[in-house]
Design a protein around this motif. Structure first.
Motif, PDB file in Angstrom:
ATOM      1  N   GLN A 106     -70.089 -13.021 -88.185  1.00  0.00           N
ATOM      2  CA  GLN A 106     -69.604 -11.658 -87.970  1.00  0.00           C
ATOM      3  C   GLN A 106     -68.161 -11.633 -87.478  1.00  0.00           C
ATOM      4  OE1 GLN A 106     -71.600  -8.848 -85.100  1.00  0.00           O
ATOM      5  NE2 GLN A 106     -72.468  -8.065 -86.994  1.00  0.00           N
ATOM      6  N   ARG A 107     -67.434 -10.638 -87.944  1.00  0.00           N
ATOM      7  CA  ARG A 107     -66.032 -10.467 -87.570  1.00  0.00           C
ATOM      8  C   ARG A 107     -65.914  -9.921 -86.149  1.00  0.00           C
ATOM      9  NH1 ARG A 107     -63.189  -6.314 -90.739  1.00  0.00           N
ATOM     10  NH2 ARG A 107     -61.299  -7.244 -89.897  1.00  0.00           N
ATOM     11  N   PRO A 108     -64.727 -10.113 -85.545  1.00  0.00           N
ATOM     12  CA  PRO A 108     -64.470  -9.482 -84.245  1.00  0.00           C
ATOM     13  C   PRO A 108     -64.622  -7.964 -84.337  1.00  0.00           C
ATOM     14  CG  PRO A 108     -62.800 -11.131 -84.735  1.00  0.00           C
ATOM     15  CD  PRO A 108     -63.608 -10.971 -85.989  1.00  0.00           C
ATOM     16  N   GLY A 109     -65.001  -7.358 -83.222  1.00  0.00           N
ATOM     17  CA  GLY A 109     -65.194  -5.913 -83.188  1.00  0.00           C
ATOM     18  C   GLY A 109     -66.634  -5.501 -83.358  1.00  0.00           C
ATOM     19  N   ALA A 187     -69.301 -17.804-102.640  1.00  0.00           N
ATOM     20  CA  ALA A 187     -68.079 -17.330-103.301  1.00  0.00           C
ATOM     21  C   ALA A 187     -68.202 -15.856-103.676  1.00  0.00           C
ATOM     22  CB  ALA A 187     -67.785 -18.174-104.532  1.00  0.00           C
ATOM     23  N   LYS A 188     -69.390 -15.437-104.142  1.00  0.00           N
ATOM     24  CA  LYS A 188     -69.592 -14.028-104.471  1.00  0.00           C
ATOM     25  C   LYS A 188     -69.444 -13.146-103.233  1.00  0.00           C
ATOM     26  CE  LYS A 188     -72.089 -12.285-107.533  1.00  0.00           C
ATOM     27  NZ  LYS A 188     -73.096 -11.733-108.482  1.00  0.00           N
ATOM     28  N   VAL A 189     -70.012 -13.602-102.131  1.00  0.00           N
ATOM     29  CA  VAL A 189     -69.910 -12.817-100.896  1.00  0.00           C
ATOM     30  C   VAL A 189     -68.469 -12.781-100.407  1.00  0.00           C
ATOM     31  CG1 VAL A 189     -70.677 -12.574 -98.508  1.00  0.00           C
ATOM     32  CG2 VAL A 189     -72.293 -13.333-100.261  1.00  0.00           C
ATOM     33  N   GLU A 200     -67.946  -6.278 -92.396  1.00  0.00           N
ATOM     34  CA  GLU A 200     -68.600  -6.679 -91.150  1.00  0.00           C
ATOM     35  C   GLU A 200     -68.566  -8.190 -90.965  1.00  0.00           C
ATOM     36  OE1 GLU A 200     -72.934  -6.135 -88.932  1.00  0.00           O
ATOM     37  OE2 GLU A 200     -72.253  -4.679 -90.430  1.00  0.00           O
ATOM     38  N   LEU A 201     -68.575  -8.914 -92.083  1.00  0.00           N
ATOM     39  CA  LEU A 201     -68.612 -10.371 -92.024  1.00  0.00           C
ATOM     40  C   LEU A 201     -67.243 -10.981 -92.260  1.00  0.00           C
ATOM     41  CD1 LEU A 201     -71.879 -11.183 -94.034  1.00  0.00           C
ATOM     42  CD2 LEU A 201     -71.601 -10.850 -91.568  1.00  0.00           C
ATOM     43  N   ALA A 202     -67.014 -12.128 -91.636  1.00  0.00           N
ATOM     44  CA  ALA A 202     -65.790 -12.891 -91.865  1.00  0.00           C
ATOM     45  C   ALA A 202     -65.995 -13.923 -92.964  1.00  0.00           C
ATOM     46  CB  ALA A 202     -65.351 -13.585 -90.579  1.00  0.00           C
ATOM     47  N   GLU A 203     -67.200 -14.496 -93.026  1.00  0.00           N
ATOM     48  CA  GLU A 203     -67.481 -15.545 -94.011  1.00  0.00           C
ATOM     49  C   GLU A 203     -68.980 -15.809 -94.054  1.00  0.00           C
ATOM     50  OE1 GLU A 203     -66.173 -19.442 -92.933  1.00  0.00           O
ATOM     51  OE2 GLU A 203     -66.706 -19.197 -90.822  1.00  0.00           O
ATOM     52  N   MET A 204     -69.381 -16.586 -95.085  1.00  0.00           N
ATOM     53  CA  MET A 204     -70.738 -17.085 -95.166  1.00  0.00           C
ATOM     54  C   MET A 204     -70.750 -18.559 -94.768  1.00  0.00           C
ATOM     55  SD  MET A 204     -72.461 -14.449 -95.983  1.00  0.00           S
ATOM     56  CE  MET A 204     -74.102 -15.046 -96.420  1.00  0.00           C
TER      57      MET A 204
END
Length: 236
Positions: A106-109, A187-189, A200-204
Motif C-alpha cells: 500500500q502507498r503512503p496516505g 506487470a498487468k497490475v 491505492e497500491l504502490a506495487e505487487m
C-alpha cells in the motif's frame, strides 16, 4: 487459525458500538491528530464484526456500523479486548499459474501504508443490501478491481471462502486463480497502477513460498494465512 468454509452469512445489525461511546473524547482528540498527520483520512461508515459463529462448513457473522475514526482509535490502541468486536474485512488471495501468491504493497496516505497485504478492505455501506445482508464475495471482487484492475478476464474465483482468525482480526478471503504467471500478473497490475491518478497500491509483491515472508512488512493475519497449507498448491 485458518479454515476453509463453503459459505458465509454476514448481516448488519442495528446495534451500536458501546466502546466508541465510552471513549468519545479520546477518539475525537485522536482523530484531530490523525487527520493532521494524514489529511486523506475520511471518517466514513465501516462495519466491525460484533459476533462470529462457526458451524460445520459455514460461518455466520453479525456486523455493526461505526465511524472510521472509532475504528482507527481502537486499532491504534492495539485492538483492546474492551472493544468487544473484531476487525472483519474482505481479502483477495491471488494465485498465479505457478501457484505463487501476489500481495499488494500500500502507498503512503493509507491505513496500511508500506505493508504488503491481500487486496481488499473494509465492509462498508455499499456492501449491505436489503435486510442488512452483505455480499462479501461482491465486496472482495470490487476491492480487487479498484486496487489492482484485475477482473474475471484475468482471474477465476474458487468456490467457498478461506477465513483467517488472528486475535481481533478476521479476514474473509476468496481465492482467485490465474492462467498467467506471477510476473505477467504483476506487470498487468503495475500498468494499471501507472494509469491511475490516485492508486491505492504502490506495487505487487510476489510470494513464491512462505519463506519469502521473512523480512517482508505485512499485517499479522497475512503471515498466519500464508503459513497455512490451505493456500499453497503442491508445486508452490
Amino acid at each position: 487459525r485458518v479454515v476453509r468454509v463453503a459459505s458465509l452469512s454476514l448481516r448488519v445489525s442495528s446495534g451500536h458500538w458501546q466502546y466508541a461511546g465510552h471513549h468519545r473524547e479520546a477518539i475525537d482528540a485522536h482523530w484531530k491528530l490523525a487527520v493532521k498527520a494524514n489529511p486523506s483520512f475520511f471518517d466514513g461508515v465501516i462495519h466491525v464484526v460484533d459476533r462470529c459463529d462457526a458451524g460445520e462448513n459455514h460461518i455466520e457473522a453479525r456486523l455493526i456500523a461505526t465511524g472510521f475514526r472509532n475504528f482507527l482509535y481502537w486499532r491504534d490502541e492495539g485492538f483492546p479486548a474492551e472493544g468487544g468486536v473484531f476487525d472483519g474485512f474482505g481479502s483477495a488471495l491471488i494465485r498465479s499459474s505457478e501457484g505463487h501468491i501476489l500481495l499488494g504493497r500500500q502507498r503512503p496516505g493509507n491505513i496500511n501504508a508500506g505493508l504488503a497485504y491481500l487486496p481488499g478492505g473494509f465492509i462498508d455501506n455499499r456492501d449491505a443490501g436489503a435486510g442488512g445482508a452483505v455480499d462479501i464475495a461482491a465486496c472482495i471482487e470490487r476491492e480487487l478491481r479498484e486496487e489492482t484492475g484485475l477482473g474475471p478476464d484475468d482471474l477465476s474465483a474458487e468456490p467457498g471462502f478461506i477465513v483467517t482468525l488472528t486475535g481481533a482480526q478476521v479476514s474473509f478471503a476468496v481465492a482467485y486463480n490465474s492462467s498467467l504467471p506471477a510476473d505477467a500478473l504483476a506487470a498487468k497490475v503495475h500498468a494499471y497502477i501507472a494509469s491511475e491518478n490516485d492508486p491505492e497500491l504502490a506495487e505487487m509483491v510476489i510470494v513464491r513460498s512462505a519463506a519469502d515472508l521473512q523480512g517482508l512488512p505485512t499485517p499479522h493475519y497475512v503471515r498466519v494465512l500464508l503459513g497455512s497449507p490451505l493456500v499453497w498448491r503442491n508445486n508452490a
